[in-house]
Every structure is written in C-alpha cells, then in structure tokens.
Design an enzyme around this catalytic site. Structure first.
Site, PDB file in Angstrom:
ATOM      1  N   LYS A   4      20.023  11.775 -20.151  1.00 55.45           N
ATOM      2  CA  LYS A   4      20.644  11.583 -18.837  1.00 55.45           C
ATOM      3  C   LYS A   4      22.154  11.731 -19.001  1.00 55.45           C
ATOM      4  O   LYS A   4      22.717  11.226 -19.982  1.00 55.45           O
ATOM      5  CB  LYS A   4      20.270  10.175 -18.366  1.00 55.45           C
ATOM      6  CG  LYS A   4      20.650   9.802 -16.960  1.00 55.45           C
ATOM      7  CD  LYS A   4      20.056   8.430 -16.616  1.00 55.45           C
ATOM      8  CE  LYS A   4      20.290   8.047 -15.168  1.00 55.45           C
ATOM      9  NZ  LYS A   4      19.600   6.784 -14.818  1.00 55.45           N
ATOM     10  N   SER A  18      16.944   6.861 -10.919  1.00 56.00           N
ATOM     11  CA  SER A  18      18.019   7.831 -10.982  1.00 56.00           C
ATOM     12  C   SER A  18      17.912   8.794 -12.167  1.00 56.00           C
ATOM     13  O   SER A  18      18.637   9.792 -12.210  1.00 56.00           O
ATOM     14  CB  SER A  18      19.379   7.125 -11.033  1.00 56.00           C
ATOM     15  OG  SER A  18      19.472   6.328 -12.192  1.00 56.00           O
ATOM     16  N   SER A  44      15.036   2.874 -12.915  1.00 57.79           N
ATOM     17  CA  SER A  44      15.400   4.290 -13.020  1.00 57.79           C
ATOM     18  C   SER A  44      14.746   5.050 -14.174  1.00 57.79           C
ATOM     19  O   SER A  44      14.864   6.276 -14.231  1.00 57.79           O
ATOM     20  CB  SER A  44      16.924   4.441 -13.106  1.00 57.79           C
ATOM     21  OG  SER A  44      17.508   4.197 -11.854  1.00 57.79           O
TER      22      SER A  44
END
Lengths: 61, 465
Positions: free
Chosen positions: B83, B159, B183
């Site tokens: 990420k 996310s 997330s």
C-alpha cells in the site's frame, strides 16, 4: 435551537478558535459529519463510566 | 502436480520452494510478475509505482546467493507490493494523497519491507489506496479507483484497495496493507482474499504514513494461509522505531499452521453481528460455522457503542493529524475525505476522551469471552462488493451510505486490537465475501489454524481472478 443548529454554531465557533477556514460551500457537509459522529457515538457518549476508568496512554490489547 | 512458479496461480510459498531448489530463478519469477502487471494493471489500477529496476537487482542478488550455496531466505524470490503509505526508499510516500506527491522521496524502506526482503521477498512497487486511509471503498479522486478483479465494475473495498486488487488479480501473491477500522479485512472480503490484521502492536508501523495512532495496524493480504503465516512470521519482532510495537519475542505461526482445529473452542458472534447484514453475509458465516461444527454463540456486548467510539477516535486523531494540510491546501484533498477530516478536527475533547475510556471497559468485557472460547466468527462485510461510484446500499432493507458502513463489523474488533484472519468464501454464482476469524490478543496462531483448516477442507479459497 435544534441540535443541528447547535452543531452549526459549534462548528463555526470551533473552526475560528482552532484557525480552520471552512469554505461556505463545505460548511453543511462538515456539520453533517459532526452530526454523524454524534449519532453513531451517542450510545457510548451517554453511558456513565466510573471515575477510575482512566484513559490508556499506551494501549495494551 | 506442482504449480508453475512463474504463473499467476503460484503462491509465495510455491515460488520460494521452486527458487530454493533451483527449479526456477528469482529473476524469471520477477520478469513474469512484471509482465502480468504490464498486461493487466491497466484494468485493476492497483499499482501507483512499479519498482522494476529495484526488483530486478534484488532478484539477481537472490540468484547469486543461491548459486554461491547461500540461504536466500524462506520467501526467496516471492514478489510482493505494498500500500503506498509504506515508505519505499527513493519514492514519495503518497498515502493516496495528491498533497503527498510533493513530499521528498523516502530515505529508507518501512521496517516491514526491510523484513520481507531480508526473508528473500522482492518488492515490486506501491499500491493504490483511499486518500490518507480514511476510506472503505478503494476509490480515489486523484489516482482513480482500484478495480475488483472478480468484477472490474465493482469496488475493491478499502482503504487497502490496490492491495486487494493486486493479490486477487494474480499480479503478486502477497501484498501489505494497513487496517485502522477494517482496511485489510474489507478488501479481503470484497476481493475474496485471505487477510491478516494482527494484534495491535504486533507488527512495526515504523516508516509508514500514519492515520490514527491509537488504531493503526499493518498486515498482509494473500491467496493462501501459508503465505499469510510465512509473511507474518518474517515481519514479526520488536522495533524501537515504533513506540507501539510490542517487545514480546516473535512467535512463529507457520510450524503450527497445519495442526488443525482440535482443542479450539469456536463460537459465532451473535446480536450486533447478526443484524444489519444481507443474507449472503449471514450464509457465509453459517457455512463456516457448520464446517467447523459449532452451534455455539457468544455476544460481544456493546459492539455498536464500540463502533461509535472507534468512529470518534478515528475522526479526531485523523482530523488533527491533517489539520495543517486542511488549513493550507483544502482544495487538494479528495472531496470524499475533506469534510470528514475537517469535522474530525473539530471533535470535542469530551467525546474523544470518553471514547478512549470506553475502550478500556469494552476491552475488559470482551476479553472475558476468551475464558470460554478461543475463536469467534463474525461477518467480514455486510454485503458483497458494491458497484464503483455507488453511494448508498440497501442492507437488511435499510438504505445506508456505502463509505461509512462497509466496516460496521470490522470496526468494533480492531477498536480493541484483537487479531483477525479474514477468510474468503468464493461463490460460483456471484461475488466472494469474507468471514472474520477473531482470536484473543497475541493469539494469531489460533485464527490462522482455523483459516488453514477451512482452506484445507475446501470451504475457503482465494484463487486468482
């Protein structure tokens, strides 16, 4: 005043106090988001806790 | 029959086994992964940075180590990506934000990247995410949405949206994400992946862009439980660069992964976790419970209040973190996060402190349940992946905003830092959905054992799309 009006007044005042300019176009969405937090957290915010229930500066699960 | 280690089907464990016995070179594995990214990521939009040259150098080093008779590590040649809130040396840490593109390149990798590479894994780049991680959808107005490989017209969840898309799309077998309120677990559920949100403080967060210090966790997403355990074990251990990281020694999970479920007391979370969900989510939990042979139910009391407190802590800490940016560059925020961060920055201290105090009470009550059970099952998300751009969804007959509600079942659990493995249920007739396997703090082992057993029995699986 209605709760929404209270929140609007709070948002306007607090934004000035902490120096956060909020565009008039964004104001309603900011107020709505404070209201969402107030609603979602309402149960917990209303629950009494003993004084000895202290915050945990370093949280150990 | 062994899997082709250069294929999208290969897990990190498959790759490492093949590389270690010289059946394939790490360089060939990495070239194949780069080719998959080039061919398919135009659709998935998972990667924001591909570190091709760095990866080729690392792969060459591994191949040289093997040629010289050295030990290349348990993840030898396994591709992974992170990420884009993880620091990657030489790359600006975007954290999904246009504003962060102006940051200087990071001088050093995040601790977890260093540990993965020390174990032989090869970093292939940074992955798309919702802005500053304040997101459950995987959408992003600056960099475009990550798209769900099971159906590219659908959300990945967020996310860690790019982390879900890259792993489910077979671009790389392991991705790293962050989980503050869900997330890792939400994209695992919507993309049909295994995901591990470890105990709060178990894995170092050093040199990752923060969101909510009280609640931030990092962890892996993968297509097998063996890969979860292998990467988790490689990343464990104290780190003085993260004040929250536990000083407990690493507790390897891989050696006990195949121990089965014997001796584990398993129950299903009732009450809050049985309401506000679509039948598909309830059926997934029921199918897992049935396979595990449990009819037992436990009630995690005050879960709705816990979710509310997690919401307030998130808003307050997140809004405060970004206050200067909200003052100086409000126009450069994603319109879907800006006013939420602004509202968070205005959170009354009385609410925030009450939420933190409530956390202690909720933790004490919930931990008592683990005197009677070892593992608790709960839905991962209330429904399967919504369509991209969808703003509201109907859950149990009630219309509600997508963005705030995909995490209603993950939020109360991360609130007190319990370890969770998200296990995917693939549905031939439709989109996948996940189930949370929850254990007591620092007992990732129990959740991983249950997930591995479900995988072995064919109840849970995460093939590439």
């Amino acid at each position: 005043m209605q709760p929404e009006d209270d929140t609007g007044a709070y948002v306007d005042a607090m934004a000035r106090v902490i120096g956060l300019p909020i565009d008039p176009v964004a104001r309603d969405k900011v107020i709505a988001n404070v209201e969402v937090a107030r609603t979602i957290a309402g149960l917990a915010l209303a629950a009494p806790l003993p004084d000895a229930t202290e915050n945990a500066p370093v949280f150990e699960p | 029959m062994s899997v082709d280690p250069t294929s999208a089907q290969a897990t990190a464990s498959d790759v490492a086994r093949a590389v270690r016995v010289k059946r394939v070179t790490a360089s060939a594995v990495i070239e194949a992964a780069l080719a998959r990214i080039a061919a398919r990521d135009g659709v998935f939009n998972a990667f924001t940075t591909v570190t091709a040259e760095r990866a080729r150098k690392k792969a060459a080093t591994i191949d040289e180590t093997i040629a010289a008779g050295g030990d290349p590590g348990p993840l030898a040649g396994a591709p992974f990506a992170v990420k884009n809130l993880f620091d990657i040396s030489g790359v600006s840490t975007l954290a999904g934000a246009k504003i962060n593109a102006d940051l200087p390149p990071a001088p050093r990798d995040a601790t977890l990247i260093e540990r993965m590479e020390l174990a032989g894994a090869v970093l292939l780049g940074g992955l798309n995410m919702g802005e500053y991680a304040y997101d459950f959808t995987g959408e992003n107005s600056h960099y475009g949405p990550s798209r769900n490989p099971r159906d590219p017209s659908r959300m990945t969840g967020g996310s860690s949206g790019g982390s879900g898309a890259a792993a489910a799309g077979g671009l790389v077998p392991i991705t790293l994400g962050s989980d503050t309120n869900g997330s890792i677990r939400v994209p695992s559920s919507l993309c049909g992946l295994f995901g591990l949100k470890p105990t709060y403080g178990r894995l170092s967060r050093a040199r990752s862009f923060p969101f909510v210090d009280s609640l931030d966790h990092l962890g892996p997403l993968a297509r097998s439980t063996e890969d979860l355990a292998l990467s988790f074990d490689a990343m464990q251990g104290p780190d003085e660069d993260d004040p929250v990281c536990t000083e407990r020694p690493a507790m390897p999970t891989l050696p006990l992964l195949d121990q089965g479920i014997g001796g584990l007391r398993i129950a299903v979370a009732g009450d809050y976790f049985e309401r506000q969900l679509e039948p598909v989510a309830a059926e997934a939990v029921a199918s897992v419970a049935k396979a595990l042979g449990t009819t037992r139910k436990v009630v995690i009391a005050n879960a709705a209040a816990a979710r509310g407190c997690a919401y307030v802590i998130t808003a307050s800490e997140g809004g405060t973190l970004h206050l200067d940016r909200l003052r100086q560059r409000p126009q450069d925020f994603d319109p879907d996060t800006r006013e939420r961060f602004m509202a968070g920055a205005l959170t009354p201290a009385a609410w925030y402190i009450k939420a933190q105090r409530f956390r202690r009470v909720f933790r004490a009550h919930t931990l008592k349940l683990f005197d009677e059970v070892d593992v608790i099952l709960a839905p991962g998300t209330p429904t399967t992946a919504p369509s991209l751009g969808q703003k509201t969804m109907s859950i149990a007959g009630v219309d509600m905003p997508v963005r705030a509600n995909l995490g209603i079942f993950t939020q109360p659990i991360s609130f007190i830092g319990l370890p969770v493995v998200a296990v995917p249920i693939q549905r031939p007739e439709g989109l996948p959905i996940g189930v949370q396997v929850i254990a007591r703090p620092f007992n990732e082992q129990a959740a991983l054992r249950v997930a591995a057993w479900l995988e072995k029995e064919g109840i849970s699986a995460a093939p590439p799309a």
